[in-house]
Design a protein around this motif. Structure first.
Motif, PDB file in Angstrom:
ATOM      1  N   ALA A  86      83.667  13.085  43.072  1.00 54.38           N
ATOM      2  CA  ALA A  86      85.469  13.406  42.341  1.00 54.38           C
ATOM      3  C   ALA A  86      84.663  15.159  42.312  1.00 54.38           C
ATOM      4  CB  ALA A  86      85.968  13.015  41.707  1.00 54.38           C
ATOM      5  N   VAL A  87      85.831  16.120  43.361  1.00 50.32           N
ATOM      6  CA  VAL A  87      85.214  17.302  43.283  1.00 50.32           C
ATOM      7  C   VAL A  87      87.083  17.878  42.819  1.00 50.32           C
ATOM      8  CG1 VAL A  87      84.912  19.354  44.938  1.00 50.32           C
ATOM      9  CG2 VAL A  87      83.687  17.448  44.553  1.00 50.32           C
ATOM     10  N   LEU A  88      86.971  19.083  41.591  1.00 49.29           N
ATOM     11  CA  LEU A  88      88.217  19.822  42.027  1.00 49.29           C
ATOM     12  C   LEU A  88      88.218  20.950  41.657  1.00 49.29           C
ATOM     13  CD1 LEU A  88      91.048  19.551  40.510  1.00 49.29           C
ATOM     14  CD2 LEU A  88      90.194  20.104  38.428  1.00 49.29           C
ATOM     15  N   VAL A  89      89.390  21.237  42.792  1.00 48.60           N
ATOM     16  CA  VAL A  89      88.883  22.985  43.302  1.00 48.60           C
ATOM     17  C   VAL A  89      90.245  23.936  42.397  1.00 48.60           C
ATOM     18  CG1 VAL A  89      89.702  24.672  45.183  1.00 48.60           C
ATOM     19  CG2 VAL A  89      88.164  22.318  45.611  1.00 48.60           C
ATOM     20  N   ARG A  90      90.035  24.806  41.891  1.00 50.40           N
ATOM     21  CA  ARG A  90      90.303  26.005  40.644  1.00 50.40           C
ATOM     22  C   ARG A  90      90.686  26.881  42.131  1.00 50.40           C
ATOM     23  NH1 ARG A  90      87.658  24.872  34.953  1.00 50.40           N
ATOM     24  NH2 ARG A  90      89.969  26.320  35.149  1.00 50.40           N
ATOM     25  N   THR A  91      92.003  26.821  41.811  1.00 55.67           N
ATOM     26  CA  THR A  91      91.879  28.190  42.262  1.00 55.67           C
ATOM     27  C   THR A  91      93.180  29.461  41.350  1.00 55.67           C
ATOM     28  OG1 THR A  91      92.337  27.257  44.749  1.00 55.67           O
ATOM     29  CG2 THR A  91      93.175  29.366  44.540  1.00 55.67           C
ATOM     30  N   ARG A  92      92.452  30.981  41.392  1.00 54.28           N
ATOM     31  CA  ARG A  92      93.007  31.849  40.839  1.00 54.28           C
ATOM     32  C   ARG A  92      93.698  32.966  41.662  1.00 54.28           C
ATOM     33  NH1 ARG A  92      89.958  32.280  35.456  1.00 54.28           N
ATOM     34  NH2 ARG A  92      88.565  33.040  38.689  1.00 54.28           N
ATOM     35  N   THR A  93      94.615  33.631  41.347  1.00 47.10           N
ATOM     36  CA  THR A  93      95.431  34.512  42.651  1.00 47.10           C
ATOM     37  C   THR A  93      94.857  35.565  41.065  1.00 47.10           C
ATOM     38  OG1 THR A  93      97.184  33.489  43.328  1.00 47.10           O
ATOM     39  CG2 THR A  93      97.089  36.063  43.289  1.00 47.10           C
ATOM     40  N   LEU A  94      94.295  36.889  42.292  1.00 48.21           N
ATOM     41  CA  LEU A  94      93.290  38.109  41.285  1.00 48.21           C
ATOM     42  C   LEU A  94      94.191  39.397  41.112  1.00 48.21           C
ATOM     43  CD1 LEU A  94      89.078  37.880  42.108  1.00 48.21           C
ATOM     44  CD2 LEU A  94      90.818  36.668  39.766  1.00 48.21           C
ATOM     45  N   GLN A  95      94.624  39.042  42.537  1.00 49.43           N
ATOM     46  CA  GLN A  95      95.970  40.371  43.157  1.00 49.43           C
ATOM     47  C   GLN A  95      96.031  40.504  44.200  1.00 49.43           C
ATOM     48  OE1 GLN A  95      93.026  43.141  44.400  1.00 49.43           O
ATOM     49  NE2 GLN A  95      94.611  45.251  43.756  1.00 49.43           N
ATOM     50  N   SER A  96      97.398  40.775  44.146  1.00 43.99           N
ATOM     51  CA  SER A  96      98.479  40.442  45.257  1.00 43.99           C
ATOM     52  C   SER A  96      99.468  41.758  45.968  1.00 43.99           C
ATOM     53  CB  SER A  96      99.851  39.284  44.914  1.00 43.99           C
ATOM     54  OG  SER A  96     100.323  39.195  45.648  1.00 43.99           O
ATOM     55  N   GLY A  97      98.777  42.385  46.538  1.00 43.75           N
ATOM     56  CA  GLY A  97      99.263  43.578  47.416  1.00 43.75           C
ATOM     57  C   GLY A  97     100.241  43.383  48.315  1.00 43.75           C
ATOM     58  N   ALA A  98     100.359  44.488  48.819  1.00 48.37           N
ATOM     59  CA  ALA A  98     102.194  44.428  49.914  1.00 48.37           C
ATOM     60  C   ALA A  98     101.117  43.942  50.750  1.00 48.37           C
ATOM     61  CB  ALA A  98     101.832  45.964  50.788  1.00 48.37           C
ATOM     62  N   ALA A  99     100.067  43.920  51.547  1.00 48.07           N
ATOM     63  CA  ALA A  99      99.297  43.186  52.602  1.00 48.07           C
ATOM     64  C   ALA A  99      98.345  42.107  52.630  1.00 48.07           C
ATOM     65  CB  ALA A  99      99.428  43.876  53.732  1.00 48.07           C
ATOM     66  N   SER A 100      98.258  41.321  51.099  1.00 45.54           N
ATOM     67  CA  SER A 100      97.144  40.558  51.793  1.00 45.54           C
ATOM     68  C   SER A 100      96.866  40.119  49.722  1.00 45.54           C
ATOM     69  CB  SER A 100      95.834  41.426  51.655  1.00 45.54           C
ATOM     70  OG  SER A 100      95.258  42.673  50.318  1.00 45.54           O
ATOM     71  N   VAL A 101      96.513  39.096  50.043  1.00 43.17           N
ATOM     72  CA  VAL A 101      96.501  38.772  48.176  1.00 43.17           C
ATOM     73  C   VAL A 101      94.756  37.925  47.843  1.00 43.17           C
ATOM     74  CG1 VAL A 101      96.577  36.283  47.469  1.00 43.17           C
ATOM     75  CG2 VAL A 101      98.320  37.135  48.961  1.00 43.17           C
ATOM     76  N   ARG A 102      93.851  38.616  46.515  1.00 36.76           N
ATOM     77  CA  ARG A 102      92.505  38.273  46.611  1.00 36.76           C
ATOM     78  C   ARG A 102      92.999  37.206  45.725  1.00 36.76           C
ATOM     79  NH1 ARG A 102      88.701  41.399  47.895  1.00 36.76           N
ATOM     80  NH2 ARG A 102      89.618  43.766  48.569  1.00 36.76           N
ATOM     81  N   LEU A 103      92.570  35.846  45.775  1.00 36.76           N
ATOM     82  CA  LEU A 103      91.869  35.015  45.042  1.00 36.76           C
ATOM     83  C   LEU A 103      90.499  34.216  44.606  1.00 36.76           C
ATOM     84  CD1 LEU A 103      93.586  33.130  47.935  1.00 36.76           C
ATOM     85  CD2 LEU A 103      94.475  33.443  45.631  1.00 36.76           C
ATOM     86  N   ILE A 104      90.581  33.689  44.056  1.00 43.59           N
ATOM     87  CA  ILE A 104      88.677  32.878  43.022  1.00 43.59           C
ATOM     88  C   ILE A 104      88.737  31.704  43.769  1.00 43.59           C
ATOM     89  CG2 ILE A 104      89.047  33.144  40.867  1.00 43.59           C
ATOM     90  CD1 ILE A 104      86.149  33.700  40.562  1.00 43.59           C
ATOM     91  N   GLN A 105      88.038  30.796  44.119  1.00 42.43           N
ATOM     92  CA  GLN A 105      88.240  29.553  44.635  1.00 42.43           C
ATOM     93  C   GLN A 105      87.211  28.955  44.044  1.00 42.43           C
ATOM     94  OE1 GLN A 105      89.726  29.523  48.514  1.00 42.43           O
ATOM     95  NE2 GLN A 105      91.242  27.792  47.161  1.00 42.43           N
ATOM     96  N   GLN A 106      87.575  27.755  42.731  1.00 41.19           N
ATOM     97  CA  GLN A 106      85.960  26.846  42.433  1.00 41.19           C
ATOM     98  C   GLN A 106      85.902  25.367  42.428  1.00 41.19           C
ATOM     99  OE1 GLN A 106      86.719  28.187  38.482  1.00 41.19           O
ATOM    100  NE2 GLN A 106      85.242  30.109  38.325  1.00 41.19           N
ATOM    101  N   ALA A 107      85.303  25.118  42.787  1.00 39.98           N
ATOM    102  CA  ALA A 107      84.684  23.285  42.887  1.00 39.98           C
ATOM    103  C   ALA A 107      83.713  23.276  42.279  1.00 39.98           C
ATOM    104  CB  ALA A 107      84.343  23.005  44.510  1.00 39.98           C
TER     105      ALA A 107
END
Length: 160
Positions: A86-107
């Protein structure tokens, strides 16, 4: 007959949680999850996150507004996932700009409470940047409502 809904994740504070199971098709001959499947799992989690944030990717693509495309990805593998895990993917937003989004994802491997091992283990971590692109493939501003949804999902910085 009762209709079943596809699996979906949940928003938990400033994280998106998406659970999945490692199936036979996800593994190589040794029963270990093939490295490319982590990318698929992360993509599914991001798609589900967008859905929960009210982002209609399909409508935006069909009406010519644009779509998100991965523009940068860095992944670090820490431990293997195995058949039936069983795997849980955790996603958080680090930054949201005008044309892009930076995320961190962990399994994370979700360990069975009956094993006596109370701590889950991180399997992989990815830093992802998705850019919003118009029909011609060039970066464009993401819709204001979408950017606001990501802005509201950014974890506040903790001061030391």
């Amino acid at each position: 007959m009762q209709r079943l809904s596809p699996p979906t994740g949940i928003l938990h504070g400033t994280e998106h949680l998406f659970a999945l199971r490692v199936y036979y098709e996800d593994t190589d001959l040794s029963g270990i999850a093939y490295h490319a499947n982590y990318l698929r799992w992360f993509e599914r989690a991001r798609s589900d996150l967008l859905r929960l944030l009210g982002v209609d990717q399909r409508a935006a693509a069909e009406d010519g507004t644009g779509t998100y495309a991965v523009s940068e990805l860095s992944i670090r593998y820490l431990a293997p996932a195995r058949l039936d895990d069983a795997v849980l993917v955790r996603t958080r937003t680090l930054q949201s700009g005008a044309a892009s989004v930076r995320l961190i994802q962990q399994a994370w491997l979700q360990l069975d409470a009956g094993t006596g091992d109370a701590d889950d283990r991180m399997l992989a971590e990815a830093q992802v940047r998705v850019g919003f692109v118009g029909p011609g493939g060039r970066p464009v501003r993401q819709p204001a409502g979408w950017r606001a949804a990501f802005q509201s999902f950014i974890a506040p910085e903790v001061s030391p």
